[in-house]
Design an enzyme around this catalytic site. Sequence first.
Site, mmCIF file in Angstrom:
data_model
loop_
_atom_site.group_PDB
_atom_site.id
_atom_site.type_symbol
_atom_site.label_atom_id
_atom_site.label_comp_id
_atom_site.label_asym_id
_atom_site.label_seq_id
_atom_site.Cartn_x
_atom_site.Cartn_y
_atom_site.Cartn_z
ATOM 1 N N SER A 128 -2.472 -7.199 5.099
ATOM 2 C CA SER A 128 -3.604 -6.491 5.090
ATOM 3 C C SER A 128 -3.446 -4.909 4.779
ATOM 4 O O SER A 128 -4.208 -4.329 4.144
ATOM 5 C CB SER A 128 -4.010 -6.384 6.655
ATOM 6 O OG SER A 128 -2.656 -5.988 7.450
ATOM 7 N N GLU A 129 -2.150 -4.560 4.708
ATOM 8 C CA GLU A 129 -1.685 -3.306 4.009
ATOM 9 C C GLU A 129 -0.465 -3.290 3.427
ATOM 10 O O GLU A 129 0.573 -3.923 4.133
ATOM 11 C CB GLU A 129 -1.884 -2.240 4.844
ATOM 12 C CG GLU A 129 -3.038 -1.376 5.189
ATOM 13 C CD GLU A 129 -4.095 -1.688 6.065
ATOM 14 O OE1 GLU A 129 -5.172 -1.501 5.802
ATOM 15 O OE2 GLU A 129 -3.588 -2.860 6.710
ATOM 16 N N THR A 130 -0.364 -2.637 2.201
ATOM 17 C CA THR A 130 1.113 -2.421 1.543
ATOM 18 C C THR A 130 1.178 -0.534 1.978
ATOM 19 O O THR A 130 0.225 0.006 1.277
ATOM 20 C CB THR A 130 1.385 -2.747 0.384
ATOM 21 O OG1 THR A 130 1.239 -4.375 0.492
ATOM 22 C CG2 THR A 130 2.310 -2.419 -0.238
#
Length: 287
Positions: free
Chosen positions: A45-47
């Site tokens: 979902s996020e890096t």
Amino acid sequence: MEIPVFTLDSFTNLPFKGNPAAVCPLVHELNDDLYQKIAAEMNLSETAFIITINPADTFTTGSRFCLRWFTPTTEVNLCGHATLASAAVLFQYKKNVNPTLVFETRSGDLAVTRKKDGYIMDFPLNPPTKEDPADFKDIIKAAVGNLPVQGVFLSTNMKKLMIRLSDSCDRSVLTGLKVDPVALLSIETNGKVKGIIVTMKGSPECQPGYDFYSRYFAPWAGIPEDPVTGSAHTVLGSYWSKELGKKKMLAYQCSSRGGELELEVRDDGRINIAGEVVTVLQGTIRL
């Protein structure tokens, strides 16, 4: 070029629970296209990308860093779980010597302090406003079907629509909710809403005493469902604090992975969000 990468599960003390984030500590900035390609490759979902600001600083000695977050499709303005994970990388693996770290982000300065179990994030509070459900009837129907709705609220700056289910609903109703991301995308195309929070009152009388439950859906950002969402709790924390008359709350996001957040709404218009972090991967990206 070699870039170190870590994958950590935030808001949990168990591997494969909570919300996974990839974290890349960088000595030099990359171009935006490369940030986005790495985030798409990691497909979480996020890096998060941590960048040193002062050339004299290292990841061990520095107390201020630049922090950016990318989903597989876009850069975002605020992300809780990847901020928690970024602090954990600096404290645990870079042996940062400072008690508190400050990240310069699109949402201003965000401080993270280590505590006995996990970390505390100092985040902005985003109070939602009450809306007429009729104005959002199609998206409400797509999100929760025919379940009874007690209220609908919108955080305009976060573009998050919050749907509160009736107190008559059992937690299993929220846990079993099946939301079609394609339907949400087809209904909401004007950019007013970029995420759907579905929430309900908790069971503070039952251990461990959750004050409220939630789930979060953000297909507009390339995330059909986010497992545990710190940024959504800047909205949820504000709402439930007033509703319950409490400053300190324990929240549970009941996605399939699940995660626990400790919240404290402060008098200065901000919120402390605390949680634990577990590392599941450490490696190198080679380009």
